[in-house]
Motif scaffolding. Sequence first.
Motif, mmCIF file in Angstrom:
data_model
loop_
_atom_site.group_PDB
_atom_site.id
_atom_site.type_symbol
_atom_site.label_atom_id
_atom_site.label_comp_id
_atom_site.label_asym_id
_atom_site.label_seq_id
_atom_site.Cartn_x
_atom_site.Cartn_y
_atom_site.Cartn_z
ATOM 1 N N THR A 109 0.837 -1.196 0.000
ATOM 2 C CA THR A 109 0.000 0.000 0.000
ATOM 3 C C THR A 109 0.869 1.241 0.000
ATOM 4 O OG1 THR A 109 -1.732 -1.179 1.220
ATOM 5 C CG2 THR A 109 -1.840 1.222 1.220
ATOM 6 N N MET A 110 0.396 2.263 -0.692
ATOM 7 C CA MET A 110 1.099 3.542 -0.749
ATOM 8 C C MET A 110 0.095 4.654 -0.451
ATOM 9 S SD MET A 110 3.070 5.236 -4.047
ATOM 10 C CE MET A 110 1.655 4.979 -5.112
ATOM 11 N N PHE A 111 0.550 5.656 0.250
ATOM 12 C CA PHE A 111 -0.286 6.800 0.583
ATOM 13 C C PHE A 111 0.390 8.081 0.095
ATOM 14 C CE2 PHE A 111 -3.154 4.525 3.344
ATOM 15 C CZ PHE A 111 -2.387 3.489 3.852
ATOM 16 N N LEU A 112 -0.432 9.076 -0.180
ATOM 17 C CA LEU A 112 0.076 10.396 -0.526
ATOM 18 C C LEU A 112 -0.609 11.402 0.393
ATOM 19 C CD1 LEU A 112 1.911 12.023 -2.450
ATOM 20 C CD2 LEU A 112 -0.121 12.413 -3.884
ATOM 21 N N GLN A 113 0.114 11.895 1.369
ATOM 22 C CA GLN A 113 -0.423 12.916 2.260
ATOM 23 C C GLN A 113 -0.267 14.266 1.574
ATOM 24 O OE1 GLN A 113 -1.968 12.592 5.388
ATOM 25 N NE2 GLN A 113 -2.432 14.747 5.003
ATOM 26 N N MET A 114 -1.398 14.886 1.276
ATOM 27 C CA MET A 114 -1.382 16.149 0.550
ATOM 28 C C MET A 114 -1.902 17.247 1.478
ATOM 29 S SD MET A 114 -2.670 15.009 -3.245
ATOM 30 C CE MET A 114 -4.352 14.776 -2.774
ATOM 31 N N ASN A 115 -1.042 18.175 1.816
ATOM 32 C CA ASN A 115 -1.402 19.294 2.689
ATOM 33 C C ASN A 115 -1.295 20.607 1.917
ATOM 34 O OD1 ASN A 115 -1.638 17.486 4.885
ATOM 35 N ND2 ASN A 115 0.532 17.730 5.383
ATOM 36 N N SER A 116 -1.899 21.627 2.472
ATOM 37 C CA SER A 116 -1.845 22.968 1.864
ATOM 38 C C SER A 116 -2.208 22.910 0.388
ATOM 39 C CB SER A 116 -0.458 23.579 2.057
ATOM 40 O OG SER A 116 -0.119 23.652 3.428
ATOM 41 N N LEU A 117 -3.279 22.235 0.083
ATOM 42 C CA LEU A 117 -3.673 22.045 -1.306
ATOM 43 C C LEU A 117 -4.023 23.366 -1.980
ATOM 44 C CD1 LEU A 117 -5.636 18.740 -0.890
ATOM 45 C CD2 LEU A 117 -3.789 19.109 -2.530
ATOM 46 N N LYS A 118 -3.700 23.424 -3.267
ATOM 47 C CA LYS A 118 -3.939 24.620 -4.083
ATOM 48 C C LYS A 118 -4.850 24.258 -5.249
ATOM 49 C CE LYS A 118 0.817 26.191 -3.184
ATOM 50 N NZ LYS A 118 2.099 26.595 -3.814
ATOM 51 N N PRO A 119 -5.561 25.215 -5.802
ATOM 52 C CA PRO A 119 -6.404 24.911 -6.975
ATOM 53 C C PRO A 119 -5.617 24.267 -8.113
ATOM 54 C CG PRO A 119 -6.993 27.041 -6.084
ATOM 55 C CD PRO A 119 -5.776 26.584 -5.326
ATOM 56 N N GLU A 120 -4.362 24.621 -8.265
ATOM 57 C CA GLU A 120 -3.546 24.033 -9.335
ATOM 58 C C GLU A 120 -3.182 22.581 -9.085
ATOM 59 O OE1 GLU A 120 -2.976 26.905 -7.691
ATOM 60 O OE2 GLU A 120 -0.810 27.241 -7.401
ATOM 61 N N ASP A 121 -3.499 22.053 -7.921
ATOM 62 C CA ASP A 121 -3.309 20.627 -7.652
ATOM 63 C C ASP A 121 -4.477 19.796 -8.197
ATOM 64 O OD1 ASP A 121 -2.027 21.536 -4.443
ATOM 65 O OD2 ASP A 121 -0.867 20.882 -6.189
ATOM 66 N N THR A 122 -5.502 20.443 -8.681
ATOM 67 C CA THR A 122 -6.664 19.736 -9.222
ATOM 68 C C THR A 122 -6.254 18.883 -10.413
ATOM 69 O OG1 THR A 122 -8.229 21.420 -8.487
ATOM 70 C CG2 THR A 122 -8.899 20.020 -10.337
ATOM 71 N N ALA A 123 -6.567 17.598 -10.343
ATOM 72 C CA ALA A 123 -6.180 16.656 -11.385
ATOM 73 C C ALA A 123 -6.717 15.267 -11.022
ATOM 74 C CB ALA A 123 -4.666 16.581 -11.533
ATOM 75 N N VAL A 124 -6.594 14.356 -11.967
ATOM 76 C CA VAL A 124 -6.792 12.941 -11.652
ATOM 77 C C VAL A 124 -5.432 12.396 -11.224
ATOM 78 C CG1 VAL A 124 -7.453 10.671 -12.501
ATOM 79 C CG2 VAL A 124 -8.669 12.712 -13.305
ATOM 80 N N TYR A 125 -5.413 11.762 -10.073
ATOM 81 C CA TYR A 125 -4.177 11.218 -9.533
ATOM 82 C C TYR A 125 -4.136 9.714 -9.762
ATOM 83 C CZ TYR A 125 -2.916 15.631 -7.390
ATOM 84 O OH TYR A 125 -2.547 16.943 -7.195
ATOM 85 N N TYR A 126 -3.044 9.259 -10.350
ATOM 86 C CA TYR A 126 -2.859 7.845 -10.678
ATOM 87 C C TYR A 126 -1.689 7.284 -9.880
ATOM 88 C CZ TYR A 126 -5.561 9.034 -14.874
ATOM 89 O OH TYR A 126 -6.532 9.458 -15.741
ATOM 90 N N CYS A 127 -1.825 6.038 -9.477
ATOM 91 C CA CYS A 127 -0.678 5.362 -8.889
ATOM 92 C C CYS A 127 -0.091 4.401 -9.918
ATOM 93 C CB CYS A 127 -1.042 4.640 -7.601
ATOM 94 S SG CYS A 127 -2.360 3.421 -7.705
ATOM 95 N N LYS A 128 1.185 4.262 -9.842
ATOM 96 C CA LYS A 128 1.912 3.368 -10.742
ATOM 97 C C LYS A 128 2.933 2.596 -9.940
ATOM 98 C CE LYS A 128 5.639 4.081 -13.104
ATOM 99 N NZ LYS A 128 6.677 4.617 -14.034
ATOM 100 N N ILE A 129 3.122 1.347 -10.288
ATOM 101 C CA ILE A 129 4.161 0.549 -9.651
ATOM 102 C C ILE A 129 5.030 -0.098 -10.706
ATOM 103 C CG2 ILE A 129 2.675 0.062 -7.660
ATOM 104 C CD1 ILE A 129 2.558 -2.867 -8.754
ATOM 105 N N GLU A 130 6.230 -0.440 -10.277
ATOM 106 C CA GLU A 130 7.122 -1.287 -11.056
ATOM 107 C C GLU A 130 7.302 -2.558 -10.229
ATOM 108 O OE1 GLU A 130 10.554 1.120 -11.513
ATOM 109 O OE2 GLU A 130 9.568 2.566 -12.825
ATOM 110 N N ALA A 131 6.993 -3.683 -10.823
ATOM 111 C CA ALA A 131 6.974 -4.918 -10.054
ATOM 112 C C ALA A 131 7.595 -6.064 -10.833
ATOM 113 C CB ALA A 131 5.539 -5.269 -9.653
ATOM 114 N N GLN A 132 8.073 -7.040 -10.065
ATOM 115 C CA GLN A 132 8.638 -8.252 -10.646
ATOM 116 C C GLN A 132 7.758 -9.430 -10.258
ATOM 117 O OE1 GLN A 132 12.427 -7.737 -8.539
ATOM 118 N NE2 GLN A 132 13.467 -7.984 -10.508
ATOM 119 N N ARG A 133 7.432 -10.229 -11.218
ATOM 120 C CA ARG A 133 6.753 -11.486 -10.898
ATOM 121 C C ARG A 133 7.786 -12.473 -10.366
ATOM 122 N NH1 ARG A 133 1.629 -11.838 -11.926
ATOM 123 N NH2 ARG A 133 0.634 -10.433 -13.406
ATOM 124 N N VAL A 134 7.410 -13.325 -9.463
ATOM 125 C CA VAL A 134 8.333 -14.298 -8.879
ATOM 126 C C VAL A 134 8.949 -15.136 -9.978
ATOM 127 C CG1 VAL A 134 8.478 -16.316 -7.390
ATOM 128 C CG2 VAL A 134 7.136 -14.337 -6.675
#
Length: 120
Positions: free
Chosen positions: A76-101
Amino acid sequence: VQLQASGGGLVQAGGSLRPSCVVSGSLFRVVNMGWYRQAPGKQRELVAGITRDSITNYADSVKGRFTVVRDNAKNTMFLQMNSLKPEDTAVYYCKIEAQRVGVVRVSEYWGQGTQVTVSS
């Protein structure tokens, strides 16, 4: 491997949000994780990245306001976003780089995105 991002929403300028990204699946190892965002009419950009050893990097526009953390045991990953500004408005995507066993190659996986809207 599946990614589920959630925790976006509508907030006033100066407020906070803490979206999360949960990775599910079996027989894989998550290497790097990151948050990206895409505002209307703009290209997708990196917001924050974090390695498996929790080394982080941030876009200049969010330094000092956003903090990315991960829990390797829970994938799990979290993004703590404080002091948000109107210019932070967007769709936020998470991405991972992973290895299969048993596979050396690292593959990229994207979540579906969560909308963050900051009103002025």
